[in-house]
Design an enzyme around this catalytic site. Structure first.
Site, PDB file in Angstrom:
ATOM      1  N   LYS A  55      -3.019 -15.597  -4.294  1.00 51.02           N
ATOM      2  CA  LYS A  55      -2.259 -14.364  -4.065  1.00 51.02           C
ATOM      3  C   LYS A  55      -0.923 -14.743  -3.423  1.00 51.02           C
ATOM      4  O   LYS A  55      -0.895 -15.346  -2.353  1.00 51.02           O
ATOM      5  CB  LYS A  55      -3.040 -13.434  -3.135  1.00 51.02           C
ATOM      6  CG  LYS A  55      -2.215 -12.259  -2.564  1.00 51.02           C
ATOM      7  CD  LYS A  55      -3.039 -11.368  -1.626  1.00 51.02           C
ATOM      8  CE  LYS A  55      -2.153 -10.319  -0.931  1.00 51.02           C
ATOM      9  NZ  LYS A  55      -2.899  -9.456   0.013  1.00 51.02           N
ATOM     10  N   ASP A 100       4.384  -7.946   2.291  1.00 54.22           N
ATOM     11  CA  ASP A 100       3.505  -6.799   2.059  1.00 54.22           C
ATOM     12  C   ASP A 100       3.816  -5.694   3.068  1.00 54.22           C
ATOM     13  O   ASP A 100       3.314  -5.702   4.191  1.00 54.22           O
ATOM     14  CB  ASP A 100       2.034  -7.243   2.184  1.00 54.22           C
ATOM     15  CG  ASP A 100       1.060  -6.097   1.911  1.00 54.22           C
ATOM     16  OD1 ASP A 100       1.503  -5.040   1.416  1.00 54.22           O
ATOM     17  OD2 ASP A 100      -0.152  -6.281   2.190  1.00 54.22           O
ATOM     18  N   LYS A 135       2.521   0.291   5.824  1.00 54.27           N
ATOM     19  CA  LYS A 135       1.847  -0.211   7.019  1.00 54.27           C
ATOM     20  C   LYS A 135       2.592   0.276   8.258  1.00 54.27           C
ATOM     21  O   LYS A 135       3.793   0.520   8.203  1.00 54.27           O
ATOM     22  CB  LYS A 135       1.877  -1.746   7.024  1.00 54.27           C
ATOM     23  CG  LYS A 135       0.945  -2.414   6.045  1.00 54.27           C
ATOM     24  CD  LYS A 135       1.027  -3.936   6.191  1.00 54.27           C
ATOM     25  CE  LYS A 135       0.143  -4.636   5.188  1.00 54.27           C
ATOM     26  NZ  LYS A 135      -1.305  -4.400   5.390  1.00 54.27           N
ATOM     27  N   ASP A 167       1.738 -13.239   3.572  1.00 53.36           N
ATOM     28  CA  ASP A 167       0.807 -12.674   2.587  1.00 53.36           C
ATOM     29  C   ASP A 167       0.841 -13.422   1.245  1.00 53.36           C
ATOM     30  O   ASP A 167       0.175 -13.038   0.303  1.00 53.36           O
ATOM     31  CB  ASP A 167       1.088 -11.178   2.396  1.00 53.36           C
ATOM     32  CG  ASP A 167      -0.161 -10.402   2.022  1.00 53.36           C
ATOM     33  OD1 ASP A 167      -1.267 -10.905   2.292  1.00 53.36           O
ATOM     34  OD2 ASP A 167      -0.022  -9.304   1.445  1.00 53.36           O
ATOM     35  N   ASP A 195      -1.511  -0.388  -0.494  1.00 53.97           N
ATOM     36  CA  ASP A 195      -1.607  -1.538   0.405  1.00 53.97           C
ATOM     37  C   ASP A 195      -2.756  -2.471   0.022  1.00 53.97           C
ATOM     38  O   ASP A 195      -2.844  -3.590   0.520  1.00 53.97           O
ATOM     39  CB  ASP A 195      -1.771  -1.048   1.848  1.00 53.97           C
ATOM     40  CG  ASP A 195      -1.505  -2.132   2.875  1.00 53.97           C
ATOM     41  OD1 ASP A 195      -0.952  -3.189   2.492  1.00 53.97           O
ATOM     42  OD2 ASP A 195      -1.826  -1.907   4.055  1.00 53.97           O
ATOM     43  N   GLU A 244      -3.041  -4.288  -2.477  1.00 55.51           N
ATOM     44  CA  GLU A 244      -2.293  -4.791  -3.637  1.00 55.51           C
ATOM     45  C   GLU A 244      -2.736  -6.173  -4.093  1.00 55.51           C
ATOM     46  O   GLU A 244      -2.575  -6.525  -5.258  1.00 55.51           O
ATOM     47  CB  GLU A 244      -0.798  -4.798  -3.317  1.00 55.51           C
ATOM     48  CG  GLU A 244      -0.272  -6.021  -2.564  1.00 55.51           C
ATOM     49  CD  GLU A 244      -0.862  -6.190  -1.163  1.00 55.51           C
ATOM     50  OE1 GLU A 244      -1.378  -5.205  -0.608  1.00 55.51           O
ATOM     51  OE2 GLU A 244      -0.828  -7.322  -0.642  1.00 55.51           O
ATOM     52  N   ARG A 302      -5.640  -7.502  -4.591  1.00 54.11           N
ATOM     53  CA  ARG A 302      -6.661  -7.500  -5.642  1.00 54.11           C
ATOM     54  C   ARG A 302      -6.074  -7.087  -6.987  1.00 54.11           C
ATOM     55  O   ARG A 302      -6.549  -7.516  -8.046  1.00 54.11           O
ATOM     56  CB  ARG A 302      -7.836  -6.604  -5.221  1.00 54.11           C
ATOM     57  CG  ARG A 302      -7.495  -5.156  -5.029  1.00 54.11           C
ATOM     58  CD  ARG A 302      -8.502  -4.421  -4.165  1.00 54.11           C
ATOM     59  NE  ARG A 302      -8.332  -4.701  -2.734  1.00 54.11           N
ATOM     60  CZ  ARG A 302      -9.078  -4.165  -1.766  1.00 54.11           C
ATOM     61  NH1 ARG A 302     -10.040  -3.298  -2.079  1.00 54.11           N
ATOM     62  NH2 ARG A 302      -8.854  -4.477  -0.514  1.00 54.11           N
TER      63      ARG A 302
HETATM   64  N1  BES Z   1      -2.258  -8.406   3.156  1.00 51.37           N
HETATM   65  C1  BES Z   1      -3.187  -7.447   3.601  1.00 51.37           C
HETATM   66  C2  BES Z   1      -4.381  -8.072   4.352  1.00 51.37           C
HETATM   67  C3  BES Z   1      -4.051  -8.803   5.627  1.00 51.37           C
HETATM   68  C4  BES Z   1      -4.208  -8.167   6.845  1.00 51.37           C
HETATM   69  C5  BES Z   1      -3.655 -10.109   5.602  1.00 51.37           C
HETATM   70  C6  BES Z   1      -3.928  -8.849   8.014  1.00 51.37           C
HETATM   71  C7  BES Z   1      -3.398 -10.807   6.776  1.00 51.37           C
HETATM   72  C8  BES Z   1      -3.533 -10.169   7.981  1.00 51.37           C
HETATM   73  C9  BES Z   1      -3.759  -6.656   2.426  1.00 51.37           C
HETATM   74  O1  BES Z   1      -2.922  -6.513   1.344  1.00 51.37           O
HETATM   75  C10 BES Z   1      -4.061  -5.291   2.948  1.00 51.37           C
HETATM   76  O2  BES Z   1      -3.149  -4.628   3.346  1.00 51.37           O
HETATM   77  N2  BES Z   1      -5.334  -4.921   2.944  1.00 51.37           N
HETATM   78  C11 BES Z   1      -5.743  -3.671   3.437  1.00 51.37           C
HETATM   79  C12 BES Z   1      -6.754  -3.096   2.484  1.00 51.37           C
HETATM   80  C13 BES Z   1      -7.104  -1.678   2.721  1.00 51.37           C
HETATM   81  C14 BES Z   1      -5.924  -0.804   2.371  1.00 51.37           C
HETATM   82  C15 BES Z   1      -8.275  -1.324   1.880  1.00 51.37           C
HETATM   83  C16 BES Z   1      -6.364  -3.882   4.811  1.00 51.37           C
HETATM   84  O3  BES Z   1      -7.005  -4.908   5.022  1.00 51.37           O
HETATM   85  O4  BES Z   1      -6.158  -3.058   5.685  1.00 51.37           O
HETATM   86 ZN    ZN Z   2      -1.459  -8.007   1.112  1.00 52.24          ZN
HETATM   87 ZN    ZN Z   3      -1.600  -4.825   1.548  1.00 50.15          ZN
END
Ligand code: BES
Ligand code: ZN
Ligand code: ZN
Length: 488
Positions: free
Chosen positions: A253, A258, A265, A276, A335, A337, A339
């Site tokens: 990825k 992000d 966020k 990210d 967010d 994204e 996947r």
């Molecule tokens: N890039 C983030 C995950 C992340 C969080 C990486 C903290 C490193 C540190 C990912 O794209 C994301 O935002 N995931 C969300 C998913 C949710 C919206 C289902 C999350 O983990 O909050």
């Molecule tokens: Zn992300």
């Molecule tokens: Zn995200």
């Protein structure tokens, strides 16, 4: 860019000790017995070292601990470091001892006298791994690391042993640099250029541009990049050092930033989302290592490079996109994204390369940090052998990983009312539903491991082998897995 620091191995020489500038490092085993170099240092220091090694303080030190003797009489060095280490430490311990030396030494010159120690190359590796910093944007106090000299009885043998380890250091540093870069510098195009540079090392590097991806129907990936000025890309790195067997695939990825997109966020901590692209960074680092050490294996690395930004053109919550596989996805949360990116890159990797197996890496979920903290990445897999092989490799390389469950019972959480699947489950089991989502884009009989590295790719506290910031987690373990299982 900070240059990887490799040691210079010198013929063992007692005469060098008194003249060495910076730090002199010598060892004593648990019983406090000295080799020839420590004996010489002790003589120069008029017995002070012996006295210490006989003390209770020394006895209580753990293996790998270091005692510093500042301004030692009789030596030109600023300090002597006495390392407590067995004569034949385990490989892991030797590397850790090396890292401890580097940590204690800071930027000073290091003169390490190990004489006939069989683990000299691993000590060197540990030192090199820990002597990293990302100084690129500091305009002041940018002093570089001093020299690293290691004195051994068999220089050429140690050099040969270090060769492959040095390739790992270079790969890890490449990953760390990419992960530490801010997003205004490391755009998708800059990232792709840095990967193109790897062609010099003999890798084949090709790029899918947005038009190519449109033609392939990759609207799951393309949807993520719609709000960004930076063009989305897939970069493919091929290392063909093996025979005519099908390659093993690594997929990363690469979200260069992000913001969350329209599902924005919160401001606090958003700056961390420069990391990210950590999964893509690890894939790139492994490919570099493989090329440098001319691995006898066929490995293909694919990274999906996108930026997730809010904009008038950005995709919205509720949008439905069609993946290359043909399945439709309801984007509940922009967010989630990663996947969406992986879905298309994984499908493309399978259809194009028919790999013997796939490992993907992604900073995918905050939930994996809740579950495992910063000590372990989460491993999800449909194949016990592959995941167990990986866990074993990671164990040898001091990289934490913990297996997490996959189960079709979680699939009900990502059923969409109007599309084939939706991109988020509920509040529960966030890392697992993300993994279940990705698995939808993996062929049933394809050995596959998904590594959620959100907690380990970049950390706020220093680790054994890295200062604060990007760790390069995964490069070592994947390189090890490849050399143990996939090399011919
Ligand atoms: N890039 C983030 C995950 C992340 C969080 C990486 C903290 C490193 C540190 C990912 O794209 C994301 O935002 N995931 C969300 C998913 C949710 C919206 C289902 C999350 O983990 O909050
Ligand atoms: Zn992300
Ligand atoms: Zn995200």
């Amino acid at each position: 860019m900070p240059m990887p620091i490799h040691p210079i191995f010198n013929e063992h020489s007692l005469q060098s000790i008194a003249k060495a500038e910076g730090l002199v490092v010598i060892c004593a085993d648990a019983a406090g017995s000295f080799g020839p170099s420590a004996k010489r240092v002790n003589r120069l220091m008029k017995g002070a070292l012996r006295k210490f090694a006989d003390s209770e303080v020394f006895e209580k030190m753990d293996e790998g601990e270091i005692q510093r003797f500042p301004a030692p009489l009789g030596l030109l060095a600023n300090a002597v470091l006495l390392l407590k280490m067995k004569k034949r430490p385990s490989v892991e311990m030797a590397q850790k001892c090396g890292a401890n030396i580097a940590k204690e030494a800071g930027k000073s010159n290091i003169h390490l006298f190990v004489t006939a120690n069989a683990r000299a190359a691993h000590l060197a590796f540990g030192i090199a791994m820990r002597r990293y910093n990302f100084n690129e944007y500091k305009t002041k106090n940018q002093t570089a690391f001093g020299s690293l000299n290691i004195y051994v009885t068999n220089v050429s043998k140690t050099e040969i042993e270090y060769n492959d380890l040095g390739a790992v250091v270079d790969g890890v540093f490449f990953t760390r640099d990419l992960v530490n870069e801010p997003a205004n510098i490391l755009t998708t195009s800059e990232f792709s250029n840095r990967l193109k540079d790897l062609e010099k090392l003999g890798l084949k590097v090709s790029v899918l541009e947005e038009a190519d991806m449109e033609a392939l129907g990759m609207f799951s990936l393309l949807g993520v990049g719609m709000g960004s000025e930076s063009p989305s890309k897939i970069v493919i790195m091929e290392w063909s050092g093996g025979g005519n067997e099908s390659p093993f695939a690594l997929v990363g990825k690469g979200v260069v930033f992000d913001t969350g997109g329209i599902s924005l966020k919160p401001a606090g901590g958003m700056e961390d989302m420069t990391m990210d692209m950590g999964g893509a960074g690890v894939v790139a680092g492994v490919m570099k290592t493989l090329a440098l050490r001319k691995a006898k294996a066929n490995i293909v690395g694919l990274v999906g490079l996108v930026e997730n930004m809010p904009d008038a053109k950005a995709q919205r919550p509720g949008d439905i996109v069609k993946s290359m596989k043909g399945e439709t996805i309801e984007v509940i949360n922009t967010d989630a994204e990663g996947r969406l990116v992986l879905a298309d890159v994984l499908w493309y990797a399978q259809k194009t390369f028919k790999p013997s197996g796939i490992i993907n890496l992604a900073t995918l979920t905050g939930a994996i940090i809740v579950a495992l903290g910063h000590e372990n990445a989460g491993a999800f897999s449909n194949n016990d052998k592959l995941v167990n092989d990986f866990i074993k490799s990671a164990g040898h390389e001091s990289e934490g990983v913990w297996r997490m469950p996959l189960n079709k019972n979680y699939d009900k959480l990502i059923i969409s009312r109007i599309a084939d699947i939706k991109n988020v489950g509920g509040r529960t089991a966030g890392s697992i539903t993300a993994a279940q989502f990705i698995q939808r884009f993996i062929d049933e009989d394809m050995p596959w491991v998904h590594l959620d590295i959100a907690g380990v790719a970049s950390v706020k506290n220093e680790t054994d082998f890295a200062p604060k910031g990007a760790t390069g987690w995964g490069v070592r373990s994947l390189n090890r897995l490849i050399s143990d299982i996939y090399e011919i």
